[in-house]
Design an enzyme around this catalytic site. Sequence first.
Site, mmCIF file in Angstrom:
data_model
loop_
_atom_site.group_PDB
_atom_site.id
_atom_site.type_symbol
_atom_site.label_atom_id
_atom_site.label_comp_id
_atom_site.label_asym_id
_atom_site.label_seq_id
_atom_site.Cartn_x
_atom_site.Cartn_y
_atom_site.Cartn_z
ATOM 1 C CG HIS A 47 -1.660 -3.113 12.776
ATOM 2 N ND1 HIS A 47 -1.195 -2.847 13.880
ATOM 3 C CD2 HIS A 47 -0.983 -3.549 11.619
ATOM 4 C CE1 HIS A 47 0.191 -3.381 13.577
ATOM 5 N NE2 HIS A 47 0.517 -3.768 12.440
ATOM 6 C CD GLU A 50 -1.608 -7.174 9.305
ATOM 7 O OE1 GLU A 50 -0.440 -7.546 9.472
ATOM 8 O OE2 GLU A 50 -1.589 -5.940 9.188
ATOM 9 C CG HIS A 51 -0.065 -7.935 14.204
ATOM 10 N ND1 HIS A 51 1.293 -8.113 14.629
ATOM 11 C CD2 HIS A 51 0.006 -6.851 13.369
ATOM 12 C CE1 HIS A 51 1.990 -7.096 13.847
ATOM 13 N NE2 HIS A 51 1.178 -6.433 13.323
ATOM 14 C CD GLU A 120 1.764 -10.488 17.359
ATOM 15 O OE1 GLU A 120 2.238 -9.689 16.421
ATOM 16 O OE2 GLU A 120 2.092 -11.447 17.836
ATOM 17 C CD GLU A 127 3.682 -2.921 13.113
ATOM 18 O OE1 GLU A 127 3.666 -2.461 11.933
ATOM 19 O OE2 GLU A 127 3.215 -3.484 13.562
#
Length: 421
Positions: A47, A50-51, A120, A127
């Site tokens: 994940h 992906e960011h 990030e 998140e």
Amino acid sequence: MTVEVTKLANGMTVATDVVSGVETAAVGVWVAVGARHETADVNGVSHMLEHMAFKGTKRRTALDIVEEVEDVGGQINAYTSRENTAYYLRVMAADVPMAVDILADILQNSTFDPEELERERAVIIQEIGQCDDTPDDVIFDYFQETAFPAQALGRPILGSHDLVSGMTREAVAGYMSGHYGADRMVLAAAGKVDHAALVRLAEEAFAGLPKRGPTSPDPARYSGGDRLVERDLEQVHLVLGFDGVPYDHPDYYTISVLSSLLGGGMSSRLFQEVREKRGLVYSIYTFASSYRDGGLFGIYAGTGAGEIPTLMPVLSEELRKVGGTVTEVELKRTKAQLKAGLLMALEHTRGRAERIAQQMLIYGRPVPAEEIVARIDAVDIAAISRLAGRIFSGRPTVTALGRTEAFGRLPSFAQSMSAAE
């Protein structure tokens, strides 16, 4: 059928689905790598990767990427699942070359700038916090972990606060270089696209991608059990589940029909019995999740703590009796819902691109809608009865979040199923 497929020399698959009457195209790369390919010490790295793919390359800054896409009115996004990671754009047909160039750039030339990584990292931690604050999201992580304990398939896609906080640049970059390969990727496009032109673009743009060979995650080992998490909430969020079937199982379409019949819509058995007739829940639905080598069948319910002692026996009874009471009228309606959902999804270019990409990753070939419809139509009452008997006689997974004290006064769900028989 409008789907064309070409395998490039480096192993990458290019698949297109031409849609007449549109001026746009959805184009993306689906990678056969996801959270279940991670080791425990880097859970969440898929994940984070992906960011970070959008946070700058050797040719573009993070701002350059989004401005280049939005300057032509396009959209760019990505997602991570347990078995795949996807990067995709939706653009005007004339901008497909730009979309392919950006995809190739972020998947081959990302720099993983340390300052961008720190920013990030903070975003992903927020998140994770948002997920933890959303009980009808986090309950599914509890359910997955209880169904598949001590294995990658049971760990959360986002990772944990501690692991993400300590994730290094070397871990993210190393995960990409070690797991992303041309033969694990499908470049898929749907809409106003030209297959031969897309193949030429891909041959040039992705020429530097190496092969990695087939992925080999640890096999899925369903266990099941109970996990009750006490939290002061207005509702109890419950997910009840059982061992399901993998993608290539003969009952793959049977379990989809069973799921829809039990809890797929407002006319489904659980919605009618549990919500409409008894008023025991606000929300209730079923789901069937499949993986390459396993699967889950589940029920989600959002209810009050005081309703739990009544709800659990009702669920037990509905599962116990479904195999022997399905009618032809009910089956016909359920099949119609599934087939309509399939055909409606084909009206969207992004959905069509994702569909062919997933089919190539799972089955190695495009599966025509007509074949899927035929397989749904082939499901009969006997198949549902047989599958329901097998699934619901297995060990359940029971997870609940909220004021869970009522569960302590109830027999286990496995016991209640046996008593109902």
